[in-house]
Scaffold this motif. Structure first.
Motif, mmCIF file in Angstrom:
data_model
loop_
_atom_site.group_PDB
_atom_site.id
_atom_site.type_symbol
_atom_site.label_atom_id
_atom_site.label_comp_id
_atom_site.label_asym_id
_atom_site.label_seq_id
_atom_site.Cartn_x
_atom_site.Cartn_y
_atom_site.Cartn_z
ATOM 1 N N ASN A 1 34.543 32.831 -68.774
ATOM 2 C CA ASN A 1 33.869 31.740 -68.069
ATOM 3 C C ASN A 1 34.131 30.428 -68.816
ATOM 4 O OD1 ASN A 1 32.031 33.171 -65.919
ATOM 5 N ND2 ASN A 1 31.834 34.345 -67.798
ATOM 6 N N THR A 2 35.342 29.925 -68.691
ATOM 7 C CA THR A 2 35.752 28.781 -69.496
ATOM 8 C C THR A 2 34.993 27.501 -69.151
ATOM 9 O OG1 THR A 2 37.551 28.390 -67.918
ATOM 10 C CG2 THR A 2 38.069 29.687 -69.879
ATOM 11 N N ASP A 3 34.434 27.408 -67.959
ATOM 12 C CA ASP A 3 33.719 26.193 -67.556
ATOM 13 C C ASP A 3 32.237 26.227 -67.926
ATOM 14 O OD1 ASP A 3 36.046 25.187 -66.458
ATOM 15 O OD2 ASP A 3 35.645 26.054 -64.487
ATOM 16 N N MET A 4 31.782 27.321 -68.510
ATOM 17 C CA MET A 4 30.368 27.470 -68.838
ATOM 18 C C MET A 4 30.052 26.801 -70.171
ATOM 19 S SD MET A 4 28.190 31.024 -69.127
ATOM 20 C CE MET A 4 28.676 31.506 -67.465
ATOM 21 N N GLN B 1 28.968 36.532 -76.588
ATOM 22 C CA GLN B 1 29.455 35.161 -76.706
ATOM 23 C C GLN B 1 30.970 35.110 -76.501
ATOM 24 O OE1 GLN B 1 28.455 33.278 -80.421
ATOM 25 N NE2 GLN B 1 29.878 31.598 -80.096
ATOM 26 N N LYS B 2 31.670 36.052 -77.154
ATOM 27 C CA LYS B 2 33.133 36.093 -77.019
ATOM 28 C C LYS B 2 33.542 36.370 -75.573
ATOM 29 C CE LYS B 2 33.830 37.824 -81.733
ATOM 30 N NZ LYS B 2 34.235 39.017 -82.534
ATOM 31 N N PRO C 1 18.083 25.484 -69.637
ATOM 32 C CA PRO C 1 19.246 26.275 -69.234
ATOM 33 C C PRO C 1 19.186 26.686 -67.771
ATOM 34 C CG PRO C 1 17.679 27.668 -70.343
ATOM 35 C CD PRO C 1 17.118 26.275 -70.414
ATOM 36 N N GLN C 2 20.353 26.982 -67.216
ATOM 37 C CA GLN C 2 20.424 27.544 -65.868
ATOM 38 C C GLN C 2 20.282 29.059 -65.895
ATOM 39 O OE1 GLN C 2 24.236 25.428 -65.039
ATOM 40 N NE2 GLN C 2 23.243 24.860 -63.120
ATOM 41 N N ALA C 3 20.583 29.668 -67.054
ATOM 42 C CA ALA C 3 20.449 31.116 -67.227
ATOM 43 C C ALA C 3 20.420 31.421 -68.719
ATOM 44 C CB ALA C 3 21.595 31.863 -66.553
ATOM 45 N N VAL C 4 19.870 32.576 -69.036
ATOM 46 C CA VAL C 4 19.809 33.022 -70.427
ATOM 47 C C VAL C 4 20.424 34.411 -70.501
ATOM 48 C CG1 VAL C 4 18.306 33.547 -72.381
ATOM 49 C CG2 VAL C 4 17.665 31.750 -70.774
ATOM 50 N N PHE C 5 21.361 34.600 -71.419
ATOM 51 C CA PHE C 5 21.958 35.922 -71.645
ATOM 52 C C PHE C 5 21.491 36.406 -73.007
ATOM 53 C CE2 PHE C 5 24.836 39.219 -72.679
ATOM 54 C CZ PHE C 5 25.340 39.722 -71.493
ATOM 55 N N ILE C 6 20.833 37.572 -73.042
ATOM 56 C CA ILE C 6 20.248 38.094 -74.278
ATOM 57 C C ILE C 6 20.966 39.382 -74.671
ATOM 58 C CG2 ILE C 6 18.131 38.849 -75.418
ATOM 59 C CD1 ILE C 6 16.609 37.312 -73.169
ATOM 60 N N ASN C 7 21.673 39.338 -75.793
ATOM 61 C CA ASN C 7 22.381 40.511 -76.312
ATOM 62 C C ASN C 7 21.550 41.084 -77.451
ATOM 63 O OD1 ASN C 7 24.272 42.443 -76.924
ATOM 64 N ND2 ASN C 7 25.575 41.073 -78.096
ATOM 65 N N GLN C 8 20.692 42.049 -77.097
ATOM 66 C CA GLN C 8 19.761 42.589 -78.085
ATOM 67 C C GLN C 8 19.418 44.017 -77.714
ATOM 68 O OE1 GLN C 8 16.277 40.265 -79.854
ATOM 69 N NE2 GLN C 8 15.193 41.528 -78.359
ATOM 70 N N ALA C 9 19.307 44.858 -78.719
ATOM 71 C CA ALA C 9 18.969 46.264 -78.471
ATOM 72 C C ALA C 9 17.607 46.592 -79.064
ATOM 73 C CB ALA C 9 20.030 47.165 -79.110
#
Length: 227
Positions: free
Chosen positions: A8-11, A1-2, A31-39
């Protein structure tokens, strides 16, 4: 997220604590895309195999990025340092783990680096017992025989790297509470290495043309000298 907010300031970002809650609200968000931060990444891919979870044509990028905050991330590290690590930075991080440290396991495939950390630790006013391992496999073998108070863990190693070691640690309840300080080198662009894998999925699946175009784009990013 950070990272996304910084670069990507316009996102427009909509943030969820878990993948499950994100998938429940996916239809309303469109959404146009999904970012998943998971282990681990493999587990996330398995979760997305069920048809219809991702809307048609929506890409999902999966990665596991670590944070310096000890409360952040499923892999739970006490701190994240980037090589070269100074004596002051290392000792400050060790003193900040919030517990008495007497025995430290140093895990790094470079013998000179292991020796360097040993000298740094010997220079502290506190006295440490130092154990050394060349990779995650050897580290697990040592931990079966020895009790340690802290692990200094390199990210990039043969056989079992730092991320794989942390995943393996989760299978051993007696090791989960041992603090870990991860130590990363820089990639060729001078940025710290934050993850060992990235995966992508898309609602509806990939066409042959899409596979080729994505492959070419990744090669340009990851191996800019090719072609």
């Amino acid at each position: 997220q950070k990272l996304l907010r910084r670069h990507n300031t316009d996102m427009n970002l909509v943030v969820f604590d878990t993948l499950e809650t994100a998938l429940q609200d996916m239809a309303e968000i469109t959404p146009q895309a999904v970012f998943i931060n998971q282990a681990p990444v493999e587990k996330t891919l398995e979760q997305l195999k069920a048809p219809g979870l991702l809307p048609e044509g929506v890409p999902a990028l999966m990665c596991s990025l670590q944070d310096k905050d000890p409360r952040a991330g499923e892999l739970r590290v006490a701190d994240y340092l980037v090589k070269p690590v100074s004596r002051e930075t290392l000792l400050t991080s060790i003193h900040g783990v919030g517990k008495t440290v007497q025995t430290i396991l140093v895990v790094d495939d470079d013998a000179e680096v292991r020796q360097l950390y040993r000298r740094m630790l010997a220079s502290d006013e506190d006295t440490y017992r130092v154990l050394r391992a060349a990779d995650g496999v050897q580290a697990l073998d040592i931990l079966r025989e020895e009790s340690v108070d802290l692990i200094l863990l390199d990210v990039s190693m043969p056989r079992m790297d730092g991320f794989q070691f942390l995943e393996a640690r989760e299978q051993h309840p007696e090791l989960r509470e041992v603090p870990v300080i991860m130590i990363s080198a820089l990639d060729p662009q001078g940025e710290p290495v934050l993850s060992n894998a990235m995966a992508v999925a898309i609602g509806g699946g990939f066409s042959a043309r899409c596979v080729l175009e994505c492959s070419e784009a990744l090669i340009k990013v990851l191996s800019p000298g090719v072609g």
